[in-house]
Design an enzyme around this catalytic site. Structure first.
Site, PDB file in Angstrom:
ATOM      1  N   GLY A  25       0.471  -1.639  -0.267  1.00 21.77           N
ATOM      2  CA  GLY A  25       0.034  -0.085   0.330  1.00 21.77           C
ATOM      3  C   GLY A  25       0.926   1.162  -0.236  1.00 21.77           C
ATOM      4  O   GLY A  25       1.888   1.512   0.152  1.00 21.77           O
TER       5      GLY A  25
ATOM      6  N   ASP B 114      -3.204   9.882  15.270  1.00 20.06           N
ATOM      7  CA  ASP B 114      -3.460   9.725  14.496  1.00 20.06           C
ATOM      8  C   ASP B 114      -4.501   8.249  14.535  1.00 20.06           C
ATOM      9  O   ASP B 114      -4.527   7.072  13.888  1.00 20.06           O
ATOM     10  CB  ASP B 114      -2.265   9.800  13.094  1.00 20.06           C
ATOM     11  CG  ASP B 114      -3.428   9.685  11.567  1.00 20.06           C
ATOM     12  OD1 ASP B 114      -5.180  10.379  12.094  1.00 20.06           O
ATOM     13  OD2 ASP B 114      -3.022   9.075  10.948  1.00 20.06           O
TER      14      ASP B 114
END
Lengths: 350, 255
Positions: A33, A145
């Site tokens: 990814g 995050d």
């Protein structure tokens, strides 16, 4: 100059984009990814015969903010040895000048893509996330995050918190290690070093809308602390309760977990105590949130044990209902005994 | 590319580590400005020529004149002083400049006659025209900004990769690494059939070991990538712009 066909350009792009692993012990298998910081590849560590994930910057960037961020992430991961945090194995610079680090290859699904039906199972996964985050906080590190996309759930129930690229070091480890993380010495060329902590300017917004605490979204870099992560955990809890079909992020203005039709239906089944826990974690004011991730996790544990949770004051009726639910087996046995006893007495009197 | 055009110059004309030509084009030093503008023209003249042919439907001859005149004016009129990398990409800026230029074609024709001080670029328009013909029948681009920008981006990548391949060839020849380049050519530049040749077959053909084939190819690719990124750095004005463009150049798209 020969004319380059579209196919030749595509081949050149592919060949140029692939990392040059010459001189390392890694053999490229496939691209997994890509994100803002770089690309993650699946590779084989030929020295140890195992598969690893390589996070590699897309461009050769020595001593730039991005390369320092990547190395800093590797350093943070090296500091956080915990079953809920992906371990880092190696870091360095490839022959083509790109900075990389190697980490455990986690097989599993991202939390946002995983279907989990039982509410108790979702809450147990949430507890595991809390354990990892609480550990990081104890080591003086904020994730900044946290969101379902950054949590991997393995086939054997492992829960791993990923992507520490924007983490903030609140305080240094009491016994700091060497920052450069060239663990696999023979693999890493010119292992770069991070000599100073990366400073995030006040006003810089790091995080993901919907999962970011309000103070984080306002860019109040200096003032954010563990409670910003607690807010994000509350948003994850809300997401977990709504299920993966939720279109809008839980903390978004558009209504969050209850926004889409699918999630509205799902949220109807969320126990009020759990909703209250998420709500407290996501309080606008940091002071109104849980003081620590452990407090948040304890409230979830109390709910799972059928005990009262601090975020949800109960009425006497609710208390009785919860008590009845908690001791339903014992109550059932007593009731069954009383019924049998009554029937026996009636039969004897006849 | 040396056969195509003299602009951009052979290897060595520019310093090994290239700086931004976009910034250098605003330099007070005329020599630096000139070198910078030549570098920009080397990367962009073919995309602009093809754009004029396809977007504006200009004939071969008209497109040649307009391209010459456009870059001459770019040199002469300091167009790039108005370029703000924060607002647009360089190719978008050049495209808008070219559109304005074509719209004022009549005036431009006059300017061509009186623009004595502007350098005349030696451009191989036949090569550019052949490339257009090889790409298939000419289809006029629609006026949609996305389609023209996509076209220009694609042609810019083609032009920049072409310059990088030429530079790699020169570099390999000067360092006695012709086999490295030839392997790169077979694997990455030539058709599907050629790139299907096994490493063992190539090793036999070039009388080297299969491991050498792997290493030579890795070297050529690494050098190609370095040169392409250096060329790209010339065409950008900031680190952020360079990163953004480099990701597009390498086809790396964040998910």
């Amino acid at each position: 100059m020969n004319w380059l066909s579209d196919e030749a350009i595509a081949r050149l792009q592919t060949a140029s984009a692939l990392p040059d692993l010459a001189g390392t012990r890694y053999r490229l298998i496939e691209r997994i990814g890509s994100g803002g910081m770089g690309t993650v590849y699946l590779a084989e560590d030929s020295a140890l015969g195992r598969r690893v994930a390589l996070k590699i910057l897309d461009l050769p960037e020595l001593r730039t903010e991005l390369s320092e961020r990547l190395l800093r992430e590797a350093h943070i991961l090296a500091r956080l040895e915990h079953p809920g945090i992906v371990p880092v194995h190696d870091a360095g610079t490839l022959a083509d000048g790109r900075v990389f680090y190697a980490m455990k290859f986690v097989e599993g699904e991202r939390l946002d893509a995983k279907r989990i039906d039982a509410i108790h199972e979702r809450l147990r996964i949430f507890q595991r996330i809390c354990e990892a985050v609480a550990f990081a906080h104890a080591r003086g590190i904020l994730h900044r995050d946290l969101k379902p996309e950054n949590v991997m759930v393995g086939p054997f129930g492992e829960v791993l918190v990923m992507d520490w690229g924007v983490a903030k070091i609140l305080r240094e480890d009491p016994a700091p290690r060497e920052v450069h993380a060239s663990i696999g010495v023979e693999t890493s060329r010119k292992a770069p070093t991070v000599t100073k902590p990366l400073k995030t300017e006040h006003g810089t917004i790091l995080g993901t809308p919907g999962y970011m605490a309000p103070e984080q979204a306002r860019g109040e870099v200096e003032s954010i602390d563990e409670r910003a992560d607690i807010y994000s955990l509350g948003a994850i809890l809300k997401f977990l309760m709504a299920g993966p079909k939720s279109d809008a992020p839980p903390g978004s203005d558009s209504g969050g977990a209850g926004n889409s039709t699918a999630s509205s239906a799902a949220i109807a089944y969320v126990p009020k105590a759990v909703a209250a826990i998420a709500q407290k974690a996501m309080a606008e004011e940091p002071a109104s949130r849980y003081a620590s991730v452990s407090d948040l996790a304890q409230d979830v544990a109390r709910y799972l044990d059928g005990a009262p949770v601090s975020a949800y004051p109960e009425s006497p009726f609710q208390k009785a209902a919860r008590w009845a639910k908690r001791y339903r087996v014992a109550i059932g046995l007593v009731l069954a005994y009383l019924v049998v006893r009554a029937l026996l007495l009636l039969w004897l009197k006849r | 590319m040396t056969e195509d055009t003299r602009i951009g110059g052979p290897a060595g004309k520019f310093p090994a580590t290239r700086l931004s030509a976009v910034l250098a084009a605003r330099s007070d030093d005329p020599a630096e400005r000139s070198r910078a503008l030549e570098a920009i023209a080397a990367a962009y003249w073919k995309p602009i020529y093809k754009y004029l042919r396809m977007r504006w439907g200009k004939s071969n001859e008209d497109a040649k004149d307009l391209t010459q005149d456009f870059f001459a004016k770019l040199f002469e009129k300091e167009y790039l002083d108005d370029f703000d990398p924060a607002k647009a990409r360089l190719r978008t800026f050049l495209r808008i400049c070219a559109d304005r230029f074509v719209a004022n074609e009549a005036k431009a024709a006059k300017r061509l006659k009186r623009g004595g001080g502007a350098p005349h670029l030696s451009l191989d328009f036949d090569a550019a025209e052949n490339e257009l013909q090889r790409a298939g029948p000419l289809v006029q681009l629609t006026a949609l900004p996305e389609s023209v920008d996509d076209f220009l981006e694609k042609e810019f990548i083609r032009s920049l990769f072409g310059l990088a391949v030429d530079e790699l060839r020169r570099e390999c020849e000067s360092r006695g690494k012709q086999i490295h380049f030839r392997l790169f050519e077979i694997y990455d530049l030539e058709g599907e059939g050629a790139s299907n040749a096994s490493y063992a077959e190539l090793a036999k053909e070039f009388q080297i070991s299969p491991t050498d084939v792997t290493n030579y190819l890795a070297f050529a690719r690494r050098e190609f990538r370095r040169i392409a990124l250096e060329r790209l750095r010339e065409m950008t004005a900031s680190e952020e712009e360079f990163r953004r463009e480099a990701r597009a150049l390498l086809g790396v798209v964040p998910e």
